[in-house]
Design a protein around this motif. Structure first.
Motif, PDB file in Angstrom:
ATOM      1  N   PHE A 137      45.684  32.299  31.973  1.00 54.04           N
ATOM      2  CA  PHE A 137      44.355  31.722  32.171  1.00 54.04           C
ATOM      3  C   PHE A 137      44.384  30.829  33.386  1.00 54.04           C
ATOM      4  O   PHE A 137      45.350  30.121  33.627  1.00 54.04           O
ATOM      5  N   HIS A 197      40.170  27.213  26.748  1.00 54.75           N
ATOM      6  CA  HIS A 197      39.418  28.446  26.533  1.00 54.75           C
ATOM      7  C   HIS A 197      39.088  28.538  25.055  1.00 54.75           C
ATOM      8  O   HIS A 197      39.943  28.309  24.218  1.00 54.75           O
ATOM      9  N   HIS A 213      44.991  25.744  27.413  1.00 52.76           N
ATOM     10  CA  HIS A 213      45.803  26.638  28.189  1.00 52.76           C
ATOM     11  C   HIS A 213      46.406  25.900  29.363  1.00 52.76           C
ATOM     12  O   HIS A 213      45.728  25.195  30.084  1.00 52.76           O
ATOM     13  N   ASP A 259      46.133  35.242  28.907  1.00 50.93           N
ATOM     14  CA  ASP A 259      44.757  35.708  28.783  1.00 50.93           C
ATOM     15  C   ASP A 259      44.822  37.025  28.017  1.00 50.93           C
ATOM     16  O   ASP A 259      45.358  38.007  28.523  1.00 50.93           O
ATOM     17  N   HIS A 317      42.488  39.222  27.186  1.00 49.68           N
ATOM     18  CA  HIS A 317      41.372  40.146  27.405  1.00 49.68           C
ATOM     19  C   HIS A 317      41.791  41.397  28.175  1.00 49.68           C
ATOM     20  O   HIS A 317      41.098  41.877  29.065  1.00 49.68           O
ATOM     21  N   ASP A 373      35.913  31.979  31.408  1.00 48.92           N
ATOM     22  CA  ASP A 373      37.130  32.527  31.985  1.00 48.92           C
ATOM     23  C   ASP A 373      37.713  33.587  31.064  1.00 48.92           C
ATOM     24  O   ASP A 373      38.558  33.315  30.238  1.00 48.92           O
ATOM     25  N   GLY A 374      37.250  34.825  31.215  1.00 52.28           N
ATOM     26  CA  GLY A 374      37.754  35.892  30.372  1.00 52.28           C
ATOM     27  C   GLY A 374      37.651  37.254  31.035  1.00 52.28           C
ATOM     28  O   GLY A 374      37.821  38.265  30.381  1.00 52.28           O
TER      29      GLY A 374
END
Length: 186
Positions: free
Chosen positions: A37, A42, A60, A66, A68, A133-134
């Motif tokens: 991240f 998050h 994070h 991350d 995703h 943020d993804g």
């Protein structure tokens, strides 16, 4: 098989009832290239089209994962290969079924990647902002121009300062689009 606590915190407690040797936590696979991240916190809750959701909240640092991954078809191809290998190891008598399914899904992922790359070619240089943020797997996979993130937590209203910062980014970067998420208040 689960992604891990970075995405599916609701599964942490139920999985404690299973022997560790039968659980495959994908984010613990060190041979897989996870992105970190870029922000410091998050949190989000999402519900997919089947009514299943995930809820996670973690602070994070630069090394946090991350999860995703599905936003990058090429990484998903590597992921599908890992799953085929793991399932074949766990259940060797169905190894051929896993290989056939792997082949079919690999072809679909390749076609998806090619289709998306072609579709996104026209907008590659255009600046856009996302809610949280993804999306970095998507952005990196298709070389898109994400210039900002509205919030680290899409469930907390934006502060006046953040709204001013976003407005400046929108103007300075000539942002053409803000991607929102279904189910979040607009």
């Amino acid at each position: 098989i689960w992604v891990g606590p970075e995405l599916e915190t609701a599964l942490e407690k139920p999985l404690q009832n299973l022997p560790p040797k039968v659980i495959l936590t994908l984010t613990q696979k060190k041979d897989f290239e996870w992105l970190a991240f870029e922000g410091t916190a998050h949190h989000h809750e999402e519900t997919n089209s089947h009514g299943h959701g995930h809820d996670h909240e973690h602070n994070h640092d630069a090394k946090s994962i991350d999860p995703h991954l599905w936003l990058d078809p090429v990484r998903m191809q590597r992921f599908v290969t890992l799953l085929k290998q793991e399932l074949s190891r766990i259940d060797p008598e169905h190894r051929e079924v896993y290989a056939q399914n792997h082949q079919k899904l690999s072809q679909k992922l390749l076609a998806l990647e090619q289709s998306l790359a072609q579709s996104l070619q026209e907008v590659r240089g255009q600046a856009f902002v996302v809610v949280h943020d993804g999306y970095q797997y998507w952005v990196k996979a298709f070389q898109l121009n994400q210039v900002g993130t509205l919030t680290e937590n899409p469930h907390i209203p934006l502060s006046l300062k953040k709204i001013q910062d976003v407005r400046q980014t929108l103007q300075k970067q000539s942002v053409v689009c803000i991607f929102i998420e279904p189910g979040l208040s607009e």
